[in-house]
Scaffold this motif. Sequence first.
Motif, short mmCIF file in Angstrom:
data_model
loop_
_atom_site.label_atom_id
_atom_site.label_comp_id
_atom_site.label_asym_id
_atom_site.label_seq_id
_atom_site.Cartn_x
_atom_site.Cartn_y
_atom_site.Cartn_z
N LYS A 71 0.86 -1.35 0.02
CA LYS A 71 -0.02 0.02 0.13
C LYS A 71 0.83 1.28 -0.13
N VAL A 72 0.55 2.07 -0.89
CA VAL A 72 1.17 3.35 -0.81
C VAL A 72 0.29 4.57 -0.36
N GLY A 73 0.64 5.36 0.87
CA GLY A 73 -0.17 6.54 1.20
C GLY A 73 -0.29 7.86 0.59
N ILE A 74 -0.89 8.68 1.01
CA ILE A 74 -1.00 9.77 0.07
C ILE A 74 0.42 10.70 0.37
N ALA A 75 0.94 11.28 -0.51
CA ALA A 75 2.56 11.62 -0.86
C ALA A 75 3.20 10.79 -0.37
N ASP A 76 3.40 9.40 -1.05
CA ASP A 76 4.30 8.41 -0.69
C ASP A 76 4.49 7.78 -1.90
N MET A 77 5.45 7.01 -1.86
CA MET A 77 6.02 6.04 -3.18
C MET A 77 6.32 4.79 -2.73
N ASN A 78 6.54 3.77 -3.42
CA ASN A 78 7.11 2.53 -3.28
C ASN A 78 7.24 1.89 -4.65
N ILE A 79 7.94 0.42 -4.48
CA ILE A 79 8.00 -0.31 -5.73
C ILE A 79 7.67 -1.56 -5.49
N VAL A 80 7.46 -2.34 -6.28
CA VAL A 80 7.11 -4.05 -5.92
C VAL A 80 7.48 -4.84 -7.31
N LYS A 81 7.66 -6.06 -6.85
CA LYS A 81 8.00 -7.10 -7.92
C LYS A 81 7.04 -8.15 -7.85
N ALA A 82 6.65 -8.61 -9.10
CA ALA A 82 5.86 -9.71 -9.00
C ALA A 82 6.25 -10.79 -8.41
N GLY A 94 -1.87 9.01 -9.24
CA GLY A 94 -1.55 7.93 -9.11
C GLY A 94 -0.25 7.70 -10.30
N VAL A 95 0.94 7.68 -10.08
CA VAL A 95 1.88 7.45 -11.27
C VAL A 95 2.38 6.26 -11.10
N VAL A 96 2.05 5.43 -12.07
CA VAL A 96 2.70 3.75 -12.27
C VAL A 96 4.06 3.90 -13.25
N VAL A 97 5.05 3.43 -12.92
CA VAL A 97 6.12 3.46 -14.09
C VAL A 97 6.59 1.91 -13.58
N TYR A 98 6.63 1.53 -14.88
CA TYR A 98 7.19 -0.16 -14.66
C TYR A 98 8.09 -0.55 -15.91
N ASP A 99 8.79 -1.63 -15.71
CA ASP A 99 9.51 -2.37 -16.54
C ASP A 99 8.94 -3.75 -16.93
N GLN A 100 8.18 -3.95 -17.76
CA GLN A 100 7.29 -5.26 -18.08
C GLN A 100 8.15 -6.38 -18.10
N SER A 101 9.34 -6.51 -18.68
CA SER A 101 10.32 -7.64 -18.62
C SER A 101 10.90 -8.08 -17.44
N ARG A 102 11.18 -6.82 -16.63
CA ARG A 102 11.44 -7.32 -15.30
C ARG A 102 10.50 -7.69 -14.29
N LEU A 161 8.51 -5.25 -12.65
CA LEU A 161 8.95 -4.22 -11.56
C LEU A 161 8.24 -3.20 -11.82
N ALA A 162 7.54 -2.55 -10.76
CA ALA A 162 6.78 -1.35 -10.93
C ALA A 162 6.93 -0.54 -9.85
N GLY A 163 6.83 0.55 -9.88
CA GLY A 163 6.79 1.57 -8.82
C GLY A 163 5.58 2.42 -8.99
N LEU A 164 4.92 2.96 -7.80
CA LEU A 164 3.88 3.98 -7.77
C LEU A 164 4.10 5.02 -6.72
N ALA A 165 3.89 6.39 -7.45
CA ALA A 165 4.06 7.54 -6.72
C ALA A 165 2.53 8.05 -6.68
N HIS A 166 2.26 8.45 -5.29
CA HIS A 166 0.97 9.20 -5.02
C HIS A 166 1.18 10.67 -4.91
N VAL A 167 1.09 11.29 -6.23
CA VAL A 167 1.50 12.76 -6.30
C VAL A 167 0.42 13.47 -5.78
N MET A 168 0.51 14.55 -4.91
CA MET A 168 -0.34 15.50 -4.37
C MET A 168 -0.50 16.99 -4.94
N LEU A 169 0.84 17.38 -5.33
CA LEU A 169 0.86 18.72 -5.95
C LEU A 169 1.91 18.72 -7.11
#
Length: 165
Positions: A9-20, A34-42, A44-52
């Motif tokens: 879980k990613v909170g407000i104004a928080d970020m984290n990454i995750v691997k399958a 909510g911004v998800v950036v990911y590398d499909q072949s790896r 691997l994904a990250g999520l940032a909860h951008v407030m401003l």
Amino acid sequence: MIECKDTIKVGIADMNIVKAPNVIRTSGLGSCVGVVVYDQSRELAGLAHVMLPDSSLTRSGSLNIAKYADTAIKELVSILMKNGARSYSLKAKIAGGAQMFQFTSGSDMMRIGPRNVEAVRKELADLHISIVAEDVGGNSGRTIEFNPKTCLLNIRTVNKGIKDL
């Protein structure tokens, strides 16, 4: 064999990454993006909860880099790269940026949702990361969950149901 997956879980104004096989989720996306950036072949994904949109608006001495589009996305990409993502493989999916309140003044300062979306798009473009799917705007809150194995972004929108991007 049954894979056990955790939901990070990613909170407000928080970020984290995750691997399958784990998935990553944030809720409370109103004007936030909510911004998800990911590398499909790896897987691997990250999520940032951008407030401003912009960290230059900060007043205090301590800057929460996850709170602002201009700092959160750069940091998220940096963390992903340190964990094996490759810059040329990164893609993004975004959701949120709603106009939660109606204002009669028309002041640009009150357009936080649309300004967040614009700032997120600019940062991703500056980093040469293409947005492959988005669900932005409107006036309803969202909860999103991303699965780095399937690369599906599940979006639950208040009073509008569920969809996958």
